[in-house]
Design a protein around this motif. Structure first.
Motif, PDB file in Angstrom:
ATOM      1  N   MET A 165       0.921  -1.180   0.000  1.00 24.33           N
ATOM      2  CA  MET A 165       0.000   0.000   0.000  1.00 24.33           C
ATOM      3  C   MET A 165       0.928   1.189   0.000  1.00 24.33           C
ATOM      4  O   MET A 165       1.846   1.288   0.787  1.00 24.33           O
ATOM      5  CB  MET A 165      -0.837  -0.006   1.274  1.00 24.33           C
ATOM      6  N   THR A 166       0.532   2.022  -0.827  1.00 25.99           N
ATOM      7  CA  THR A 166       1.403   3.175  -1.035  1.00 25.99           C
ATOM      8  C   THR A 166       0.989   4.287  -0.118  1.00 25.99           C
ATOM      9  O   THR A 166      -0.059   4.276   0.536  1.00 25.99           O
ATOM     10  CB  THR A 166       1.304   3.659  -2.480  1.00 25.99           C
ATOM     11  N   VAL A 167       1.818   5.308  -0.129  1.00 21.65           N
ATOM     12  CA  VAL A 167       1.565   6.491   0.727  1.00 21.65           C
ATOM     13  C   VAL A 167       0.343   7.212   0.223  1.00 21.65           C
ATOM     14  O   VAL A 167      -0.476   7.701   0.994  1.00 21.65           O
ATOM     15  CB  VAL A 167       2.791   7.440   0.721  1.00 21.65           C
ATOM     16  N   GLY A 168       0.147   7.266  -1.051  1.00 21.37           N
ATOM     17  CA  GLY A 168      -1.037   7.966  -1.605  1.00 21.37           C
ATOM     18  C   GLY A 168      -2.309   7.301  -1.161  1.00 21.37           C
ATOM     19  O   GLY A 168      -3.302   7.942  -0.851  1.00 21.37           O
ATOM     20  N   ASP A 169      -2.263   5.941  -1.100  1.00 18.90           N
ATOM     21  CA  ASP A 169      -3.474   5.235  -0.684  1.00 18.90           C
ATOM     22  C   ASP A 169      -3.770   5.519   0.767  1.00 18.90           C
ATOM     23  O   ASP A 169      -4.946   5.679   1.176  1.00 18.90           O
ATOM     24  CB  ASP A 169      -3.314   3.724  -0.934  1.00 18.90           C
ATOM     25  N   ILE A 170      -2.690   5.541   1.543  1.00 19.07           N
ATOM     26  CA  ILE A 170      -2.868   5.820   2.979  1.00 19.07           C
ATOM     27  C   ILE A 170      -3.476   7.209   3.156  1.00 19.07           C
ATOM     28  O   ILE A 170      -4.388   7.411   3.964  1.00 19.07           O
ATOM     29  CB  ILE A 170      -1.547   5.687   3.707  1.00 19.07           C
TER      30      ILE A 170
END
Length: 499
Positions: free
Chosen positions: A1-6
């Protein structure tokens, strides 16, 4: 999970939390509003219950007050019935008292009348007079006293009025005479004409006096040249001939050519211009007197009086002066100024026709004025100025006063007293010479003669013949202006003595 998703997940969680908080806040506000609404409803219900309770209490009090008013109304009705019953009783009492008073008054009147009749009977028996006779005597005495008192009051008023009237009349006449400025010298039998130059004397005389002789022969007037410096004197007893000579000589002197043919022409022109001079004199006199709207025939007749004199006073000038005096006196007394002025100006107009028409100049003048449209008051003033008819108005009396004032002005008339007395004596002696005449009286300045005859010598049937004979004798032997009225009086007296 990427930072953007977080980051996206976190953003979603935050949005959910915010939305939840907003929902919680909205729910809490709705609960608070419901709570406030419930409180308001409860308050309104409590207030409604309180208002209903108050209304019930007021309704109860109103019902109780209505019961009280109904009870009071019943009480008042009972009291009103009682008052009406009491009033009826009082009215019945008043009627009863009035009947009793009327009966008492009628009884008293009957007693008083009876006592009056008894007293009147006793008085009539003591006085010897009935009531009607006593009343008649009393009224007669009161009337006599009132008449005497009224007569005394009238005499005092007459004396006071006469004293006041005399003083006022003198003041009015004096004021009128002072305001009227006219010539006071009487007319003479000469006319004086000024000469334009000394050489005119020679022209008037002519060669060897032929001009003056022809002039005197034509005119019947004496021409005096050397008696008065720078003037020519025309002397003649006939004013008409003197006026014609004056007019002719004035025309000759104005032309400068004086010879027999010119003298004859000037004389003919002067004779022909008599009517024009008459009209001019009438208009001039009317203008000076202030009289307007005269009939042309009256103006012409008035103009003829320029050549007529009465005891040396020129009649036309006398009329002008009388008109001014009458107008001034009318203004003082509040009379009609125009009527007084007109009547005085025309009062002697009959003198211009007395030689042609029978009758006195006053009556002839009045008839002439009536014929040419003068009013009835003016005609009466003319006809009555010598009292031959009674004056109907105060203006007619003022005309008489103005006539007398003008004639009596010092210097207006030149007849001397001894000449007047001699003429009156001659008239009386002429009448007294007739058989049967006991006494002759000349009256009204010689205009009337009253003859008293002896009743034993002249009977009633001879009176008209005697009057005619005296009148013819006067016409034959005396020269007089106007007419003289002859009145013959026969008086028969009888007396006896009882022994």
């Amino acid at each position: 999970m990427t930072v953007g998703d977080i980051a996206t997940i976190v953003g979603l969680l935050v949005a959910c939390l915010v939305a939840l908080l907003l929902v919680l806040v909205a729910r809490r506000e709705a609960d608070a509003q419901r709570a406030r609404a419930a409180d308001d409803v409860a308050s309104i219900k409590d207030e409604a219950r309180s208002l209903l309770t108050d209304a019930q209490r007021r309704e109860a009090r109103a019902a109780a007050r209505e019961d009280e008013l109904s009870a009071e109304q019943h009480v008042l009705t009972d009291r009103e019935r009682a008052v009406r019953a009491r009033e009826d009783a009082v009215a019945e009492t008043d009627r009863s008292v009035a009947r009793r008073a009327a009966d008492a008054e009628r009884e008293a009147a009957e007693r008083l009348a009876s006592a009056d009749r008894e007293a009147r009977g006793r008085l009539e028996a003591l006085a010897g007079l009935t009531a009607d006779e006593a009343r008649t005597q009393l009224i007669a005495g009161l009337v006599a006293d009132a008449v005497n008192a009224g007569a005394a009051q009238v005499r005092r008023a007459e004396v006071q009025a006469r004293r006041t009237a005399d003083a006022r009349a003198k003041r009015i006449v004096v004021t009128a005479v002072q305001r009227t400025v006219v010539a006071t010298s009487s007319q003479s039998a000469v006319t004086i004409l000024p000469l334009p130059s000394d050489e005119m004397k020679g022209r008037i005389i002519g060669k060897e006096g032929r001009n003056i002789r022809l002039f005197e022969a034509l005119t019947g007037v004496n021409v005096l040249i050397d008696d008065t410096p720078d003037a020519v004197v025309l002397s003649c007893f006939d004013p008409e001939r003197r006026e014609i000579a004056q007019s002719a000589l004035e025309a000759l002197m104005a032309d400068g050519r004086i010879h027999p043919q010119r003298i004859e022409a000037a004389y003919a022109d002067a004779v022909a211009g008599a009517d024009d001079r008459t009209d001019a004199a009438g208009h001039d006199a009317a203008e000076r007197a202030g009289v307007t709207n005269l009939h042309p025939e009256l103006v012409r007749t008035i103009g003829r009086l320029r050549l007529r004199t009465s005891y040396g006073q020129n009649v036309l000038e006398h009329l002008v002066e009388s008109a001014l005096l009458a107008a001034a006196m009318a203004a003082e007394v509040g009379a009609d100024i125009d009527v007084a002025r007109r009547g005085a100006f025309l009062h002697d107009i009959g003198k211009a026709m007395s030689a042609d028409v029978p009758g006195t100049h006053a009556l002839v003048g009045g008839e002439l004025a009536r014929r040419f449209g003068e009013s009835a008051v003016v005609v009466n003033a003319i006809a009555s100025h010598h009292d031959e008819v009674p004056p109907d108005t105060v203006e007619a009396v003022l005309v008489q006063a103005a006539d007398a004032a003008s004639a009596a002005r010092p210097g207006a008339r030149r007849e001397e007293l001894d000449q007047y007395v001699e003429r009156m004596d001659k008239l009386e002696q002429l009448v007294a010479a007739h058989p049967g005449v006991r006494r002759a009286l000349a009256m009204s300045a010689g205009r009337e003669v009253r003859v008293v005859v002896e009743p034993t010598e002249v009977d009633d049937f001879a009176l008209p013949q005697l009057a005619v004979a005296i009148a013819k004798h006067i016409e034959a032997d005396l020269t007089y202006p106007g007419e003289i009225k002859v009145t013959v009086v026969r008086e028969l007296r009888a007396s006896a003595t009882a022994g």
